[in-house]
Design an enzyme around this catalytic site. Structure first.
Site, PDB file in Angstrom:
ATOM      1  N   GLU A  62       0.666  -1.126  -0.040  1.00  0.00           N
ATOM      2  CA  GLU A  62       0.112   0.049  -0.016  1.00  0.00           C
ATOM      3  C   GLU A  62       0.776   1.417  -0.065  1.00  0.00           C
ATOM      4  O   GLU A  62       0.244   2.341  -0.432  1.00  0.00           O
ATOM      5  CB  GLU A  62      -0.969  -0.149   1.052  1.00  0.00           C
ATOM      6  CG  GLU A  62      -2.069  -1.086   1.300  1.00  0.00           C
ATOM      7  CD  GLU A  62      -3.123  -1.026   0.275  1.00  0.00           C
ATOM      8  OE1 GLU A  62      -3.286   0.024  -0.302  1.00  0.00           O
ATOM      9  OE2 GLU A  62      -3.537  -2.047  -0.277  1.00  0.00           O
ATOM     10  N   ASP A  71      -6.607   6.962  -5.989  1.00  0.00           N
ATOM     11  CA  ASP A  71      -5.776   5.579  -6.091  1.00  0.00           C
ATOM     12  C   ASP A  71      -5.571   5.246  -7.300  1.00  0.00           C
ATOM     13  O   ASP A  71      -5.215   3.901  -7.537  1.00  0.00           O
ATOM     14  CB  ASP A  71      -6.398   4.604  -5.225  1.00  0.00           C
ATOM     15  CG  ASP A  71      -7.866   3.976  -5.526  1.00  0.00           C
ATOM     16  OD1 ASP A  71      -8.405   4.678  -6.440  1.00  0.00           O
ATOM     17  OD2 ASP A  71      -8.298   3.230  -4.938  1.00  0.00           O
TER      18      ASP A  71
END
Length: 157
Positions: A62, A71
């Site tokens: 991540e 994202d």
């Protein structure tokens, strides 16, 4: 920026995100398969849980971003892969400390840990738990609970 340039940029970001996702899924399945093939005695289930190794693995995938970002799929995210929910709009304008980012991560990992402890019936070791936690964290506990991964692991029981 013209509409055509913006479209090309979005397509480029989209293909990068697809490549990363494909790599991540293959990597997680490889870890799970590799550890399922090991004929070692698994520790007792109560010894398995969120450890530094779990946090490290999730952070590797991540990353850590102290400010909100897209994202690549239109989801605003902050910290260590925390998807900003509608009731958390203040996070759009916040700069998190590393401690705050880790606190969000701990909170976000709890539902995944519950799913793993209730849905996985085969014995697993800590490394398998870490890989499954990372996978669950990425796709969400609801998706993970009904996934083919859980079915395959439990078939090995």
């Amino acid at each position: 920026m013209s509409g055509e340039k913006r479209k090309k940029r979005c397509l480029r970001i989209s293909s990068v995100m697809k490549t990363r996702l494909i790599f991540w899924v293959i990597y997680c399945f490889a870890i799970v398969i590799m550890y399922l093939g090991v004929n070692s005695i698994a520790p007792k289930k109560q010894d398995i849980g969120i450890k530094q190794s779990t946090i490290y693995l999730i952070k590797q995938f991540e990353g850590l971003r102290n400010t909100a970002y897209d994202d690549g799929h239109g989801n605003m995210t902050i910290g260590i892969g925390h998807a900003i929910k509608p009731n958390e709009e203040k996070l759009y304008y916040t700069t998190l400390s590393n401690k705050q980012a880790h606190t969000l991560l701990q909170r976000d990992m709890s539902p995944c840990e519950r799913v793993l402890k209730t849905k996985v019936h085969s014995p697993i070791n800590q490394s398998q738990f870490d890989a499954l936690m990372s996978f669950c964290y990425n796709i969400g506990p609801d998706n993970f609970a009904g996934s083919e991964v859980i079915k395959q692991i439990n078939r090995e029981n």
